[in-house]
Design a protein around this motif. Structure first.
Motif, PDB file in Angstrom:
ATOM      1  N   ARG A 254       0.826  -1.209   0.000  1.00  0.00           N
ATOM      2  CA  ARG A 254       0.000   0.000   0.000  1.00  0.00           C
ATOM      3  C   ARG A 254       0.858   1.256   0.000  1.00  0.00           C
ATOM      4  O   ARG A 254       0.533   2.250  -0.654  1.00  0.00           O
ATOM      5  CB  ARG A 254      -0.934  -0.006   1.210  1.00  0.00           C
ATOM      6  CG  ARG A 254      -2.043  -1.036   1.126  1.00  0.00           C
ATOM      7  CD  ARG A 254      -3.110  -0.766   2.172  1.00  0.00           C
ATOM      8  NE  ARG A 254      -2.597  -0.897   3.534  1.00  0.00           N
ATOM      9  CZ  ARG A 254      -2.630  -2.006   4.248  1.00  0.00           C
ATOM     10  NH1 ARG A 254      -3.134  -3.102   3.720  1.00  0.00           N
ATOM     11  NH2 ARG A 254      -2.166  -2.036   5.492  1.00  0.00           N
TER      12      ARG A 254
ATOM     13  N   ASN B 293     -10.347  15.175  10.416  1.00  0.00           N
ATOM     14  CA  ASN B 293     -11.562  14.355  10.490  1.00  0.00           C
ATOM     15  C   ASN B 293     -12.550  14.930  11.496  1.00  0.00           C
ATOM     16  O   ASN B 293     -13.768  14.896  11.281  1.00  0.00           O
ATOM     17  CB  ASN B 293     -11.210  12.919  10.872  1.00  0.00           C
ATOM     18  CG  ASN B 293     -10.519  12.177   9.753  1.00  0.00           C
ATOM     19  OD1 ASN B 293     -10.567  12.602   8.599  1.00  0.00           O
ATOM     20  ND2 ASN B 293      -9.858  11.071  10.082  1.00  0.00           N
TER      21      ASN B 293
ATOM     22  N   ALA C 280     -14.077   4.373  11.211  1.00  0.00           N
ATOM     23  CA  ALA C 280     -13.446   3.059  11.041  1.00  0.00           C
ATOM     24  C   ALA C 280     -12.480   3.139   9.872  1.00  0.00           C
ATOM     25  O   ALA C 280     -12.808   3.733   8.834  1.00  0.00           O
ATOM     26  CB  ALA C 280     -14.491   1.981  10.792  1.00  0.00           C
ATOM     27  N   PRO C 281     -11.280   2.550   9.998  1.00  0.00           N
ATOM     28  CA  PRO C 281     -10.345   2.556   8.868  1.00  0.00           C
ATOM     29  C   PRO C 281     -10.904   1.749   7.706  1.00  0.00           C
ATOM     30  O   PRO C 281     -11.386   0.629   7.885  1.00  0.00           O
ATOM     31  CB  PRO C 281      -9.085   1.894   9.452  1.00  0.00           C
ATOM     32  CG  PRO C 281      -9.260   1.952  10.934  1.00  0.00           C
ATOM     33  CD  PRO C 281     -10.723   1.903  11.182  1.00  0.00           C
ATOM     34  N   ARG C 282     -10.887   2.321   6.537  1.00  0.00           N
ATOM     35  CA  ARG C 282     -11.302   1.621   5.324  1.00  0.00           C
ATOM     36  C   ARG C 282     -10.235   1.794   4.270  1.00  0.00           C
ATOM     37  O   ARG C 282      -9.456   2.750   4.305  1.00  0.00           O
ATOM     38  CB  ARG C 282     -12.645   2.155   4.814  1.00  0.00           C
ATOM     39  CG  ARG C 282     -13.831   1.790   5.700  1.00  0.00           C
ATOM     40  CD  ARG C 282     -15.131   2.293   5.111  1.00  0.00           C
ATOM     41  NE  ARG C 282     -15.169   3.754   5.076  1.00  0.00           N
ATOM     42  CZ  ARG C 282     -15.557   4.500   6.096  1.00  0.00           C
ATOM     43  NH1 ARG C 282     -15.946   3.938   7.231  1.00  0.00           N
ATOM     44  NH2 ARG C 282     -15.569   5.815   5.993  1.00  0.00           N
ATOM     45  N   HIS C 283     -10.227   0.857   3.308  1.00  0.00           N
ATOM     46  CA  HIS C 283      -9.187   0.886   2.283  1.00  0.00           C
ATOM     47  C   HIS C 283      -9.208   2.217   1.537  1.00  0.00           C
ATOM     48  O   HIS C 283     -10.266   2.678   1.105  1.00  0.00           O
ATOM     49  CB  HIS C 283      -9.402  -0.266   1.308  1.00  0.00           C
ATOM     50  CG  HIS C 283      -8.343  -0.331   0.239  1.00  0.00           C
ATOM     51  ND1 HIS C 283      -7.031  -0.663   0.523  1.00  0.00           N
ATOM     52  CD2 HIS C 283      -8.398  -0.067  -1.084  1.00  0.00           C
ATOM     53  CE1 HIS C 283      -6.328  -0.621  -0.599  1.00  0.00           C
ATOM     54  NE2 HIS C 283      -7.135  -0.265  -1.582  1.00  0.00           N
TER      55      HIS C 283
ATOM     56  N   THR D  54      -8.499   5.168   2.783  1.00  0.00           N
ATOM     57  CA  THR D  54      -8.762   6.342   3.603  1.00  0.00           C
ATOM     58  C   THR D  54      -7.483   6.803   4.283  1.00  0.00           C
ATOM     59  O   THR D  54      -6.465   6.102   4.319  1.00  0.00           O
ATOM     60  CB  THR D  54      -9.823   6.031   4.673  1.00  0.00           C
ATOM     61  OG1 THR D  54      -9.306   5.034   5.552  1.00  0.00           O
ATOM     62  CG2 THR D  54     -11.102   5.516   4.033  1.00  0.00           C
TER      63      THR D  54
ATOM     64  N   THR E 262      -6.256   4.461   7.120  1.00  0.00           N
ATOM     65  CA  THR E 262      -5.486   3.304   6.649  1.00  0.00           C
ATOM     66  C   THR E 262      -4.053   3.707   6.330  1.00  0.00           C
ATOM     67  O   THR E 262      -3.094   2.996   6.649  1.00  0.00           O
ATOM     68  CB  THR E 262      -6.155   2.684   5.415  1.00  0.00           C
ATOM     69  OG1 THR E 262      -7.491   2.325   5.738  1.00  0.00           O
ATOM     70  CG2 THR E 262      -5.398   1.446   4.955  1.00  0.00           C
TER      71      THR E 262
END
Length: 669
Positions: A455, A594, A628-631, A633, A636
């Protein structure tokens, strides 16, 4: 079927009443053990029968136990109590009770003949075995008549004489005819039980093991008590205890209570009995040998013999248990030795520890067996490949622990092995499970590191392409335009000079038209330069600010001053590695962004604490939560950045309870 449900309870209640009456009548007129133990036998028989009838109403053994258990309660115990009390108090009917009690053992014995023929299914092994039951019934009738009318039964009566004796009746001949039929049918029933045992498999074989064990004990105890009946009072105790075990064992087997523990019980019984005999023999041999050498009055032989037995106990027990398991509990022996052989292969490097799952599946006979290992850092269960799995309760499970720390869990469907043996096998394989868990944890970390690096590389490449594109399409084009505009202004000036206007040059005055043109060109260049500066500022936004040159605390304070909501900052004055400071700064930036954009927060706290080994960074807001961590973001990306530094990153965000970002970064002193 519903109408039969009260019947077992009623029969047991009648038996209780009969036994209470029998105890009251017999109290202090016979040995207390005789009164209580035979009452207990009758209650155990009827109680076992009632439980079988309640749960297995189609099995004839339950009704059989209820029948001859009640017969014992009335014909043996209650009748005997009446006979004893009548003889002591002068009540009528005493000889009748004594006669009934004296002959009651024959119908009870026939009940066991039928039990041996019908156990455990409640049906005969085949039609031809029914003839054996009829033979026993004929022998029962003949023997009961001869026994009850024999003049030789005077010892069963308080008067010393059988008042029902018929001298002209050839009772000896009748007993000689009936008893062989009666005893022969009983022995034939034992043979039927042995044949059924040899033919049985699986569940029925385990049921038979329970009953056969109790029957073997009774088969040794009852003949012994019969021989000693008129010699020693212990005969009655032996018979009562042995008989009580039969209905209890039959009930446990038919209702399948702890069915697979029988192998363990048999092997332990034989092993410890043999160990006792060998230790006693060793003690006697050492005592006699040393006594002959040191003399009979010395205390040394007993002391040395005791020491020898203590030293021999553990190795002798281990060897005996191994030999007994090999003969009487083969499944246990094979299971434990297969696991031992596998562990030897693991230690020698011949097999990987991950094969423990396949070995357990082979031992338990369940190819679908699963071994899940627990990862303490992430508090989750994974299989041996590292894939996350849910630990559901849909299957049998055995937890593997070291103290209070979970190691893993074994999930399986069904097994022919008992639960205690399964647990022992799993515990014996604990070393391989622990090694497999550590390797699975390492594999999970390697996979996470590879994914994080992938990533990071992907994000870096994408960012590089974005910067190249933005520079090419934006700032670069604008800087080229500025250069062309300035070049054009220079060309206009050169043209004026080349056309020869000395007065203008000498005086430094440029004609109005030319001046206006140059002014417009320079104004456009200034505008383009301003836009280019803004674009370059945008491109530099993801880079560490210049304030980090002064440390993490000044950078975060500058961040707080620019925020549109109250922000408190508590940062250490100590300097850290550039990568650690940059990661901490970006965590604060992302958390603050955020909170402003998504969390509808009214306050944010930027906090960092440290010791000699780690820097703990927290960003706390009082917003709506639910992050919540998401791909793809920012969270992440932060997790990847922290993981690349060897730290941990966690998001704690319950809906309605705000959000807390927590990062632990290594910062060795």
């Amino acid at each position: 079927m519903r109408g039969r449900r009260p019947v077992p309870a009623v029969m047991f209640g009648v038996c209780v009443v009969a036994e209470i009456a029998a105890i009251c009548l017999s109290w202090r007129l016979e040995p207390v053990y005789d009164t209580l133990l035979y009452g207990l036998f009758a209650l155990a028989t009827v109680g076992a029968g009632a439980m079988i009838v309640q749960r297995r109403p189609g099995n004839a053994i339950g009704w059989l136990f209820c029948g001859f258990g009640l017969l014992n309660a009335f014909a043996s115990d209650l009748a005997q109590g009446w006979g004893l009390r009548a003889a002591a108090e002068g009540w009528p009917g005493g000889p009748v009770g004594e006669a009934v009690s004296a002959a009651s053992w024959l119908p009870s014995g026939f009940g066991w003949t039928l039990t041996f023929l019908l156990f455990p299914t409640g049906r005969f092994l085949s039609r031809r075995w029914r003839a054996l039951a009829w033979t026993g019934a004929v022998g029962l009738l003949i023997s009961t008549a001869a026994w009850s009318l024999s003049p030789d039964r005077g010892r069963d009566f308080a008067s010393g004489r059988n008042p029902w004796a018929v001298s002209s009746l050839p009772t000896g001949l009748l007993l000689g005819t009936g008893m062989p039929l009666f005893i022969g049918s009983l022995l034939g029933a034992v043979v039927s039980l042995a044949v059924r045992f040899r033919r049985s498999t699986g569940l029925e074989r385990q049921q038979l093991k329970w009953f056969v064990l109790a029957a073997v004990i009774a088969g040794i105890a009852l003949p012994t008590s019969f021989v000693l009946w008129y010699v020693s009072p212990a005969a009655g105790i032996i018979a009562a205890v042995a008989l009580t075990g039969l209905p209890l064992a039959a009930c446990a087997a038919i209702l399948r209570y702890r069915l697979y523990d029988i192998d363990f019980f048999i092997s332990r019984t034989v092993a410890y009995a043999s160990l006792t005999v060998l230790l006693l023999a060793s003690y006697a041999a050492v005592t006699v040998a040393l006594g002959a050498f040191l003399g009979r009055g010395s205390a040394w032989p007993a002391a040395v013999a005791t020491l020898v037995c203590a030293v021999l106990f553990r190795p002798m027990r281990s060897r005996l248990q191994d030999a007994v398991d090999r003969r009487f509990n083969r499944s246990r022996y094979d299971a434990l030795h297969r696991m031992t052989a596998f562990l030897d292969d693991v230690r020698a490097g011949r097999r990987p520890p991950e094969d423990v799952q396949a070995v357990l599946g082979e031992i338990l006979g369940d190819p679908a067996l699963e071994l899940l290992v627990f990862l303490p850092e992430s508090r989750r269960y994974v299989d041996l490949s590292g894939a996350t799995r849910e630990d559901s309760d849909a299957r049998h499970r055995i937890a593997i622990e070291r103290g209070d720390q979970p190691i893993g869990v074994v999930r399986y469907d069904d097994s022919a092995l008992g639960p205690d043996l399964i647990r022992r096998v799993v515990e014996d394989g604990g070393l391989a499970v622990e090694i497999a868990r550590l390797r699975a944890e390492l594999n999970v970390q390697l996979v996470e590191v590879k994914a994080s690096r992938t990533r990071i590389i992907t994000a870096t490449h994408a960012e590089r392409r974005r910067i190249e594109r933005d520079l090419h399409d934006g700032a670069q084009q604008r800087l080229v335009s500025i250069g062309l505009a300035l070049r054009h202004a220079q060309h206009q000036l050169d043209t004026e000079l080349a056309q020869g206007r000395p007065a203008s040059v000498a005086t430094g005055v440029v004609p109005n038209a030319v001046a206006a043109s140059i002014q417009a060109t320079l104004e456009g260049a200034v505008v383009e330069a301003t836009v280019a500066i803004g674009e370059l500022r945008e491109l530099a936004r993801g880079l560490p600010p210049a304030q980090l040159d002064a440390g993490l605390a000044p950078a975060c304070e500058e961040l707080a001053r620019r925020a549109p909501l109250p922000v408190s900052v508590r940062m250490p004055e100590r300097r850290f590695d550039a990568g650690i400071e940059a990661a901490a700064y970006f965590i604060c930036c992302e958390g603050l962004t955020n909170a402003v954009k998504h969390a509808d927060a009214t306050r944010v706290d930027l906090i960092a604490d440290h010791d000699d080994e780690r820097l703990l960074v927290r960003v706390i807001d009082d917003g709506v939560g639910g992050a919540a961590p998401r791909h793809g973001t920012g969270l992440t990306g932060l997790a990847d950045r922290v993981a690349a530094l060897g730290g941990t990153f966690d998001v704690r965000s319950r809906p309605g309870a705000g959000t807390t970002l927590v990062a632990e970064l290594p910062c060795g002193s």
